[in-house]
Motif scaffolding. Structure first.
Motif, short mmCIF file in Angstrom:
data_model
loop_
_atom_site.label_atom_id
_atom_site.label_comp_id
_atom_site.label_asym_id
_atom_site.label_seq_id
_atom_site.Cartn_x
_atom_site.Cartn_y
_atom_site.Cartn_z
N PRO A 38 0.83 -1.21 0.00
CA PRO A 38 0.00 0.00 0.00
C PRO A 38 0.86 1.26 0.00
O PRO A 38 2.09 1.19 0.06
N ARG A 42 0.85 3.68 5.45
CA ARG A 42 -0.45 3.10 5.78
C ARG A 42 -0.29 2.07 6.90
O ARG A 42 0.61 1.23 6.86
N THR A 44 -1.47 -1.18 8.72
CA THR A 44 -2.19 -2.39 8.30
C THR A 44 -2.22 -3.44 9.40
O THR A 44 -1.39 -3.42 10.32
N SER A 63 -6.79 -2.27 7.33
CA SER A 63 -5.92 -1.10 7.38
C SER A 63 -6.68 0.09 7.93
O SER A 63 -7.91 0.11 7.97
N SER A 65 -7.65 4.00 7.49
CA SER A 65 -7.84 4.95 6.39
C SER A 65 -6.69 5.95 6.33
O SER A 65 -6.22 6.44 7.36
N ASP A 66 -6.26 6.26 5.11
CA ASP A 66 -5.21 7.26 4.93
C ASP A 66 -5.71 8.66 5.26
O ASP A 66 -4.92 9.57 5.50
N ASN A 113 -10.08 0.66 0.82
CA ASN A 113 -9.41 1.82 1.41
C ASN A 113 -8.62 2.50 0.29
O ASN A 113 -7.44 2.24 0.11
N CYS A 116 -5.54 2.33 -2.60
CA CYS A 116 -5.06 0.96 -2.75
C CYS A 116 -6.14 0.01 -2.25
O CYS A 116 -6.38 -0.08 -1.04
#
Length: 288
Positions: A38, A42, A44, A63, A65-66, A113, A116
């Motif tokens: 990713p 990020r 995970t 994961s 969220s960015d 997400n 990616c």
């Protein structure tokens, strides 16, 4: 036994055997590889369950969220066919929820997400996954869809569109290394990351200015997107030409259909290349 580490090759083999839809099983290795690499930074989580013989019975990837540090995503949940209906999916989902909560999540979403991702949400044809989400207390909060383009004809160039761009001084070229930075300046880090991962990308330029881009193969080999045009390109038909160039490439790569992932302007894709709505995804969310 729940474990926190699992080899991508094992998960790929599990997905190839356990994903019931051929379009997913056939890209099992690619989608596991994408989720395993990713964007930088990020957060995970990964869990798997092994049976008494040590064989992989199920796996879950998640994961944070960015964009929202309090939102977790369950991106992949798969159980070996001969071990279904034994509670493995429930245990893996609970493990993912705990792992995401420990990393700051207050809500968990069963869905992609971006940028990616492997799917926007649960394909409605994966009925056991829908049932699991409902039993686990998730609510259906959104719907997304893919469109399917028949590449036998969708990638064929329309001469009038190409000629219109030529008369307007617009050139359509394969993207170079500078394209992601241009994408970042207009659409942000997410799409720029996808363009960097893409198998191919086309751009439209005029007098050295990029007017639009289209990419394919960023998250899944058979998927098209993202695509965007700058305000200065409105009315020129740039998007139609860029779309067809990408689909022609995918056809040349051996694909016979392409998925327009998380499709937005349905009417545009339908009119331009005859794409049809096909894969419907339900996105589920739960407050922890």
């Amino acid at each position: 036994m729940i474990v926190e580490r699992v080899d991508d090759r094992e998960v790929s083999r599990l997905c190839a055997a356990a994903l019931d839809l051929p379009e997913d099983a056939g890209e099992a290795e690619a989608l596991v590889r994408r989720l395993g690499a990713p964007p930088a930074g990020r957060v995970t989580v990964r869990f798997a369950e092994r049976d008494d013989a040590g064989r992989l019975a199920g796996a879950v990837f998640g994961s944070i969220s960015d964009r929202d540090p309090h939102l977790g995503h369950v991106e992949l949940l798969v159980v070996r066919p001969d071990r279904r209906r034994g509670g493995i999916g429930r245990r893996l989902l609970e493990a993912a929820e705990r792992g995401l909560a420990e990393r700051g999540a207050r809500r968990v979403r069963i869905g992609g997400n971006p940028p990616c991702y492997a799917w926007p949400g649960i394909d409605v044809r994966y009925t056991p996954a829908v049932c699991l989400a409902q039993r686990a207390g998730y609510e259906h909060t959104d719907t997304a869809w893919n469109m399917t383009a028949d590449l036998e004809r969708a990638g064929q160039a329309k001469q009038e569109d190409e000629e219109r761009l030529d008369r307007a001084g617009v050139k359509v070229l394969r993207a170079d290394a500078a394209a992601p930075e241009w994408v970042r300046g207009i659409w942000g880090d997410g799409w720029a990351w996808e363009v960097r991962q893409a198998q191919g990308c086309w751009v439209a330029t005029r007098d050295g200015e990029i007017l639009g881009f289209a990419a394919y193969g960023a998250n899944r080999p058979s998927w098209f997107g993202p695509m965007g045009t700058a305000p200065a390109a409105e009315g020129l038909g740039v998007g139609r030409v860029l779309l067809r160039r990408c689909l022609a490439d995918q056809y040349a790569d051996g694909h016979r259909t392409a998925q327009i992932g998380w499709a937005g302007p349905v009417a545009f894709y339908s009119k331009t290349v005859g794409a049809r709505l096909e894969r419907i995804f339900w996105i589920y969310t739960k407050t922890l």
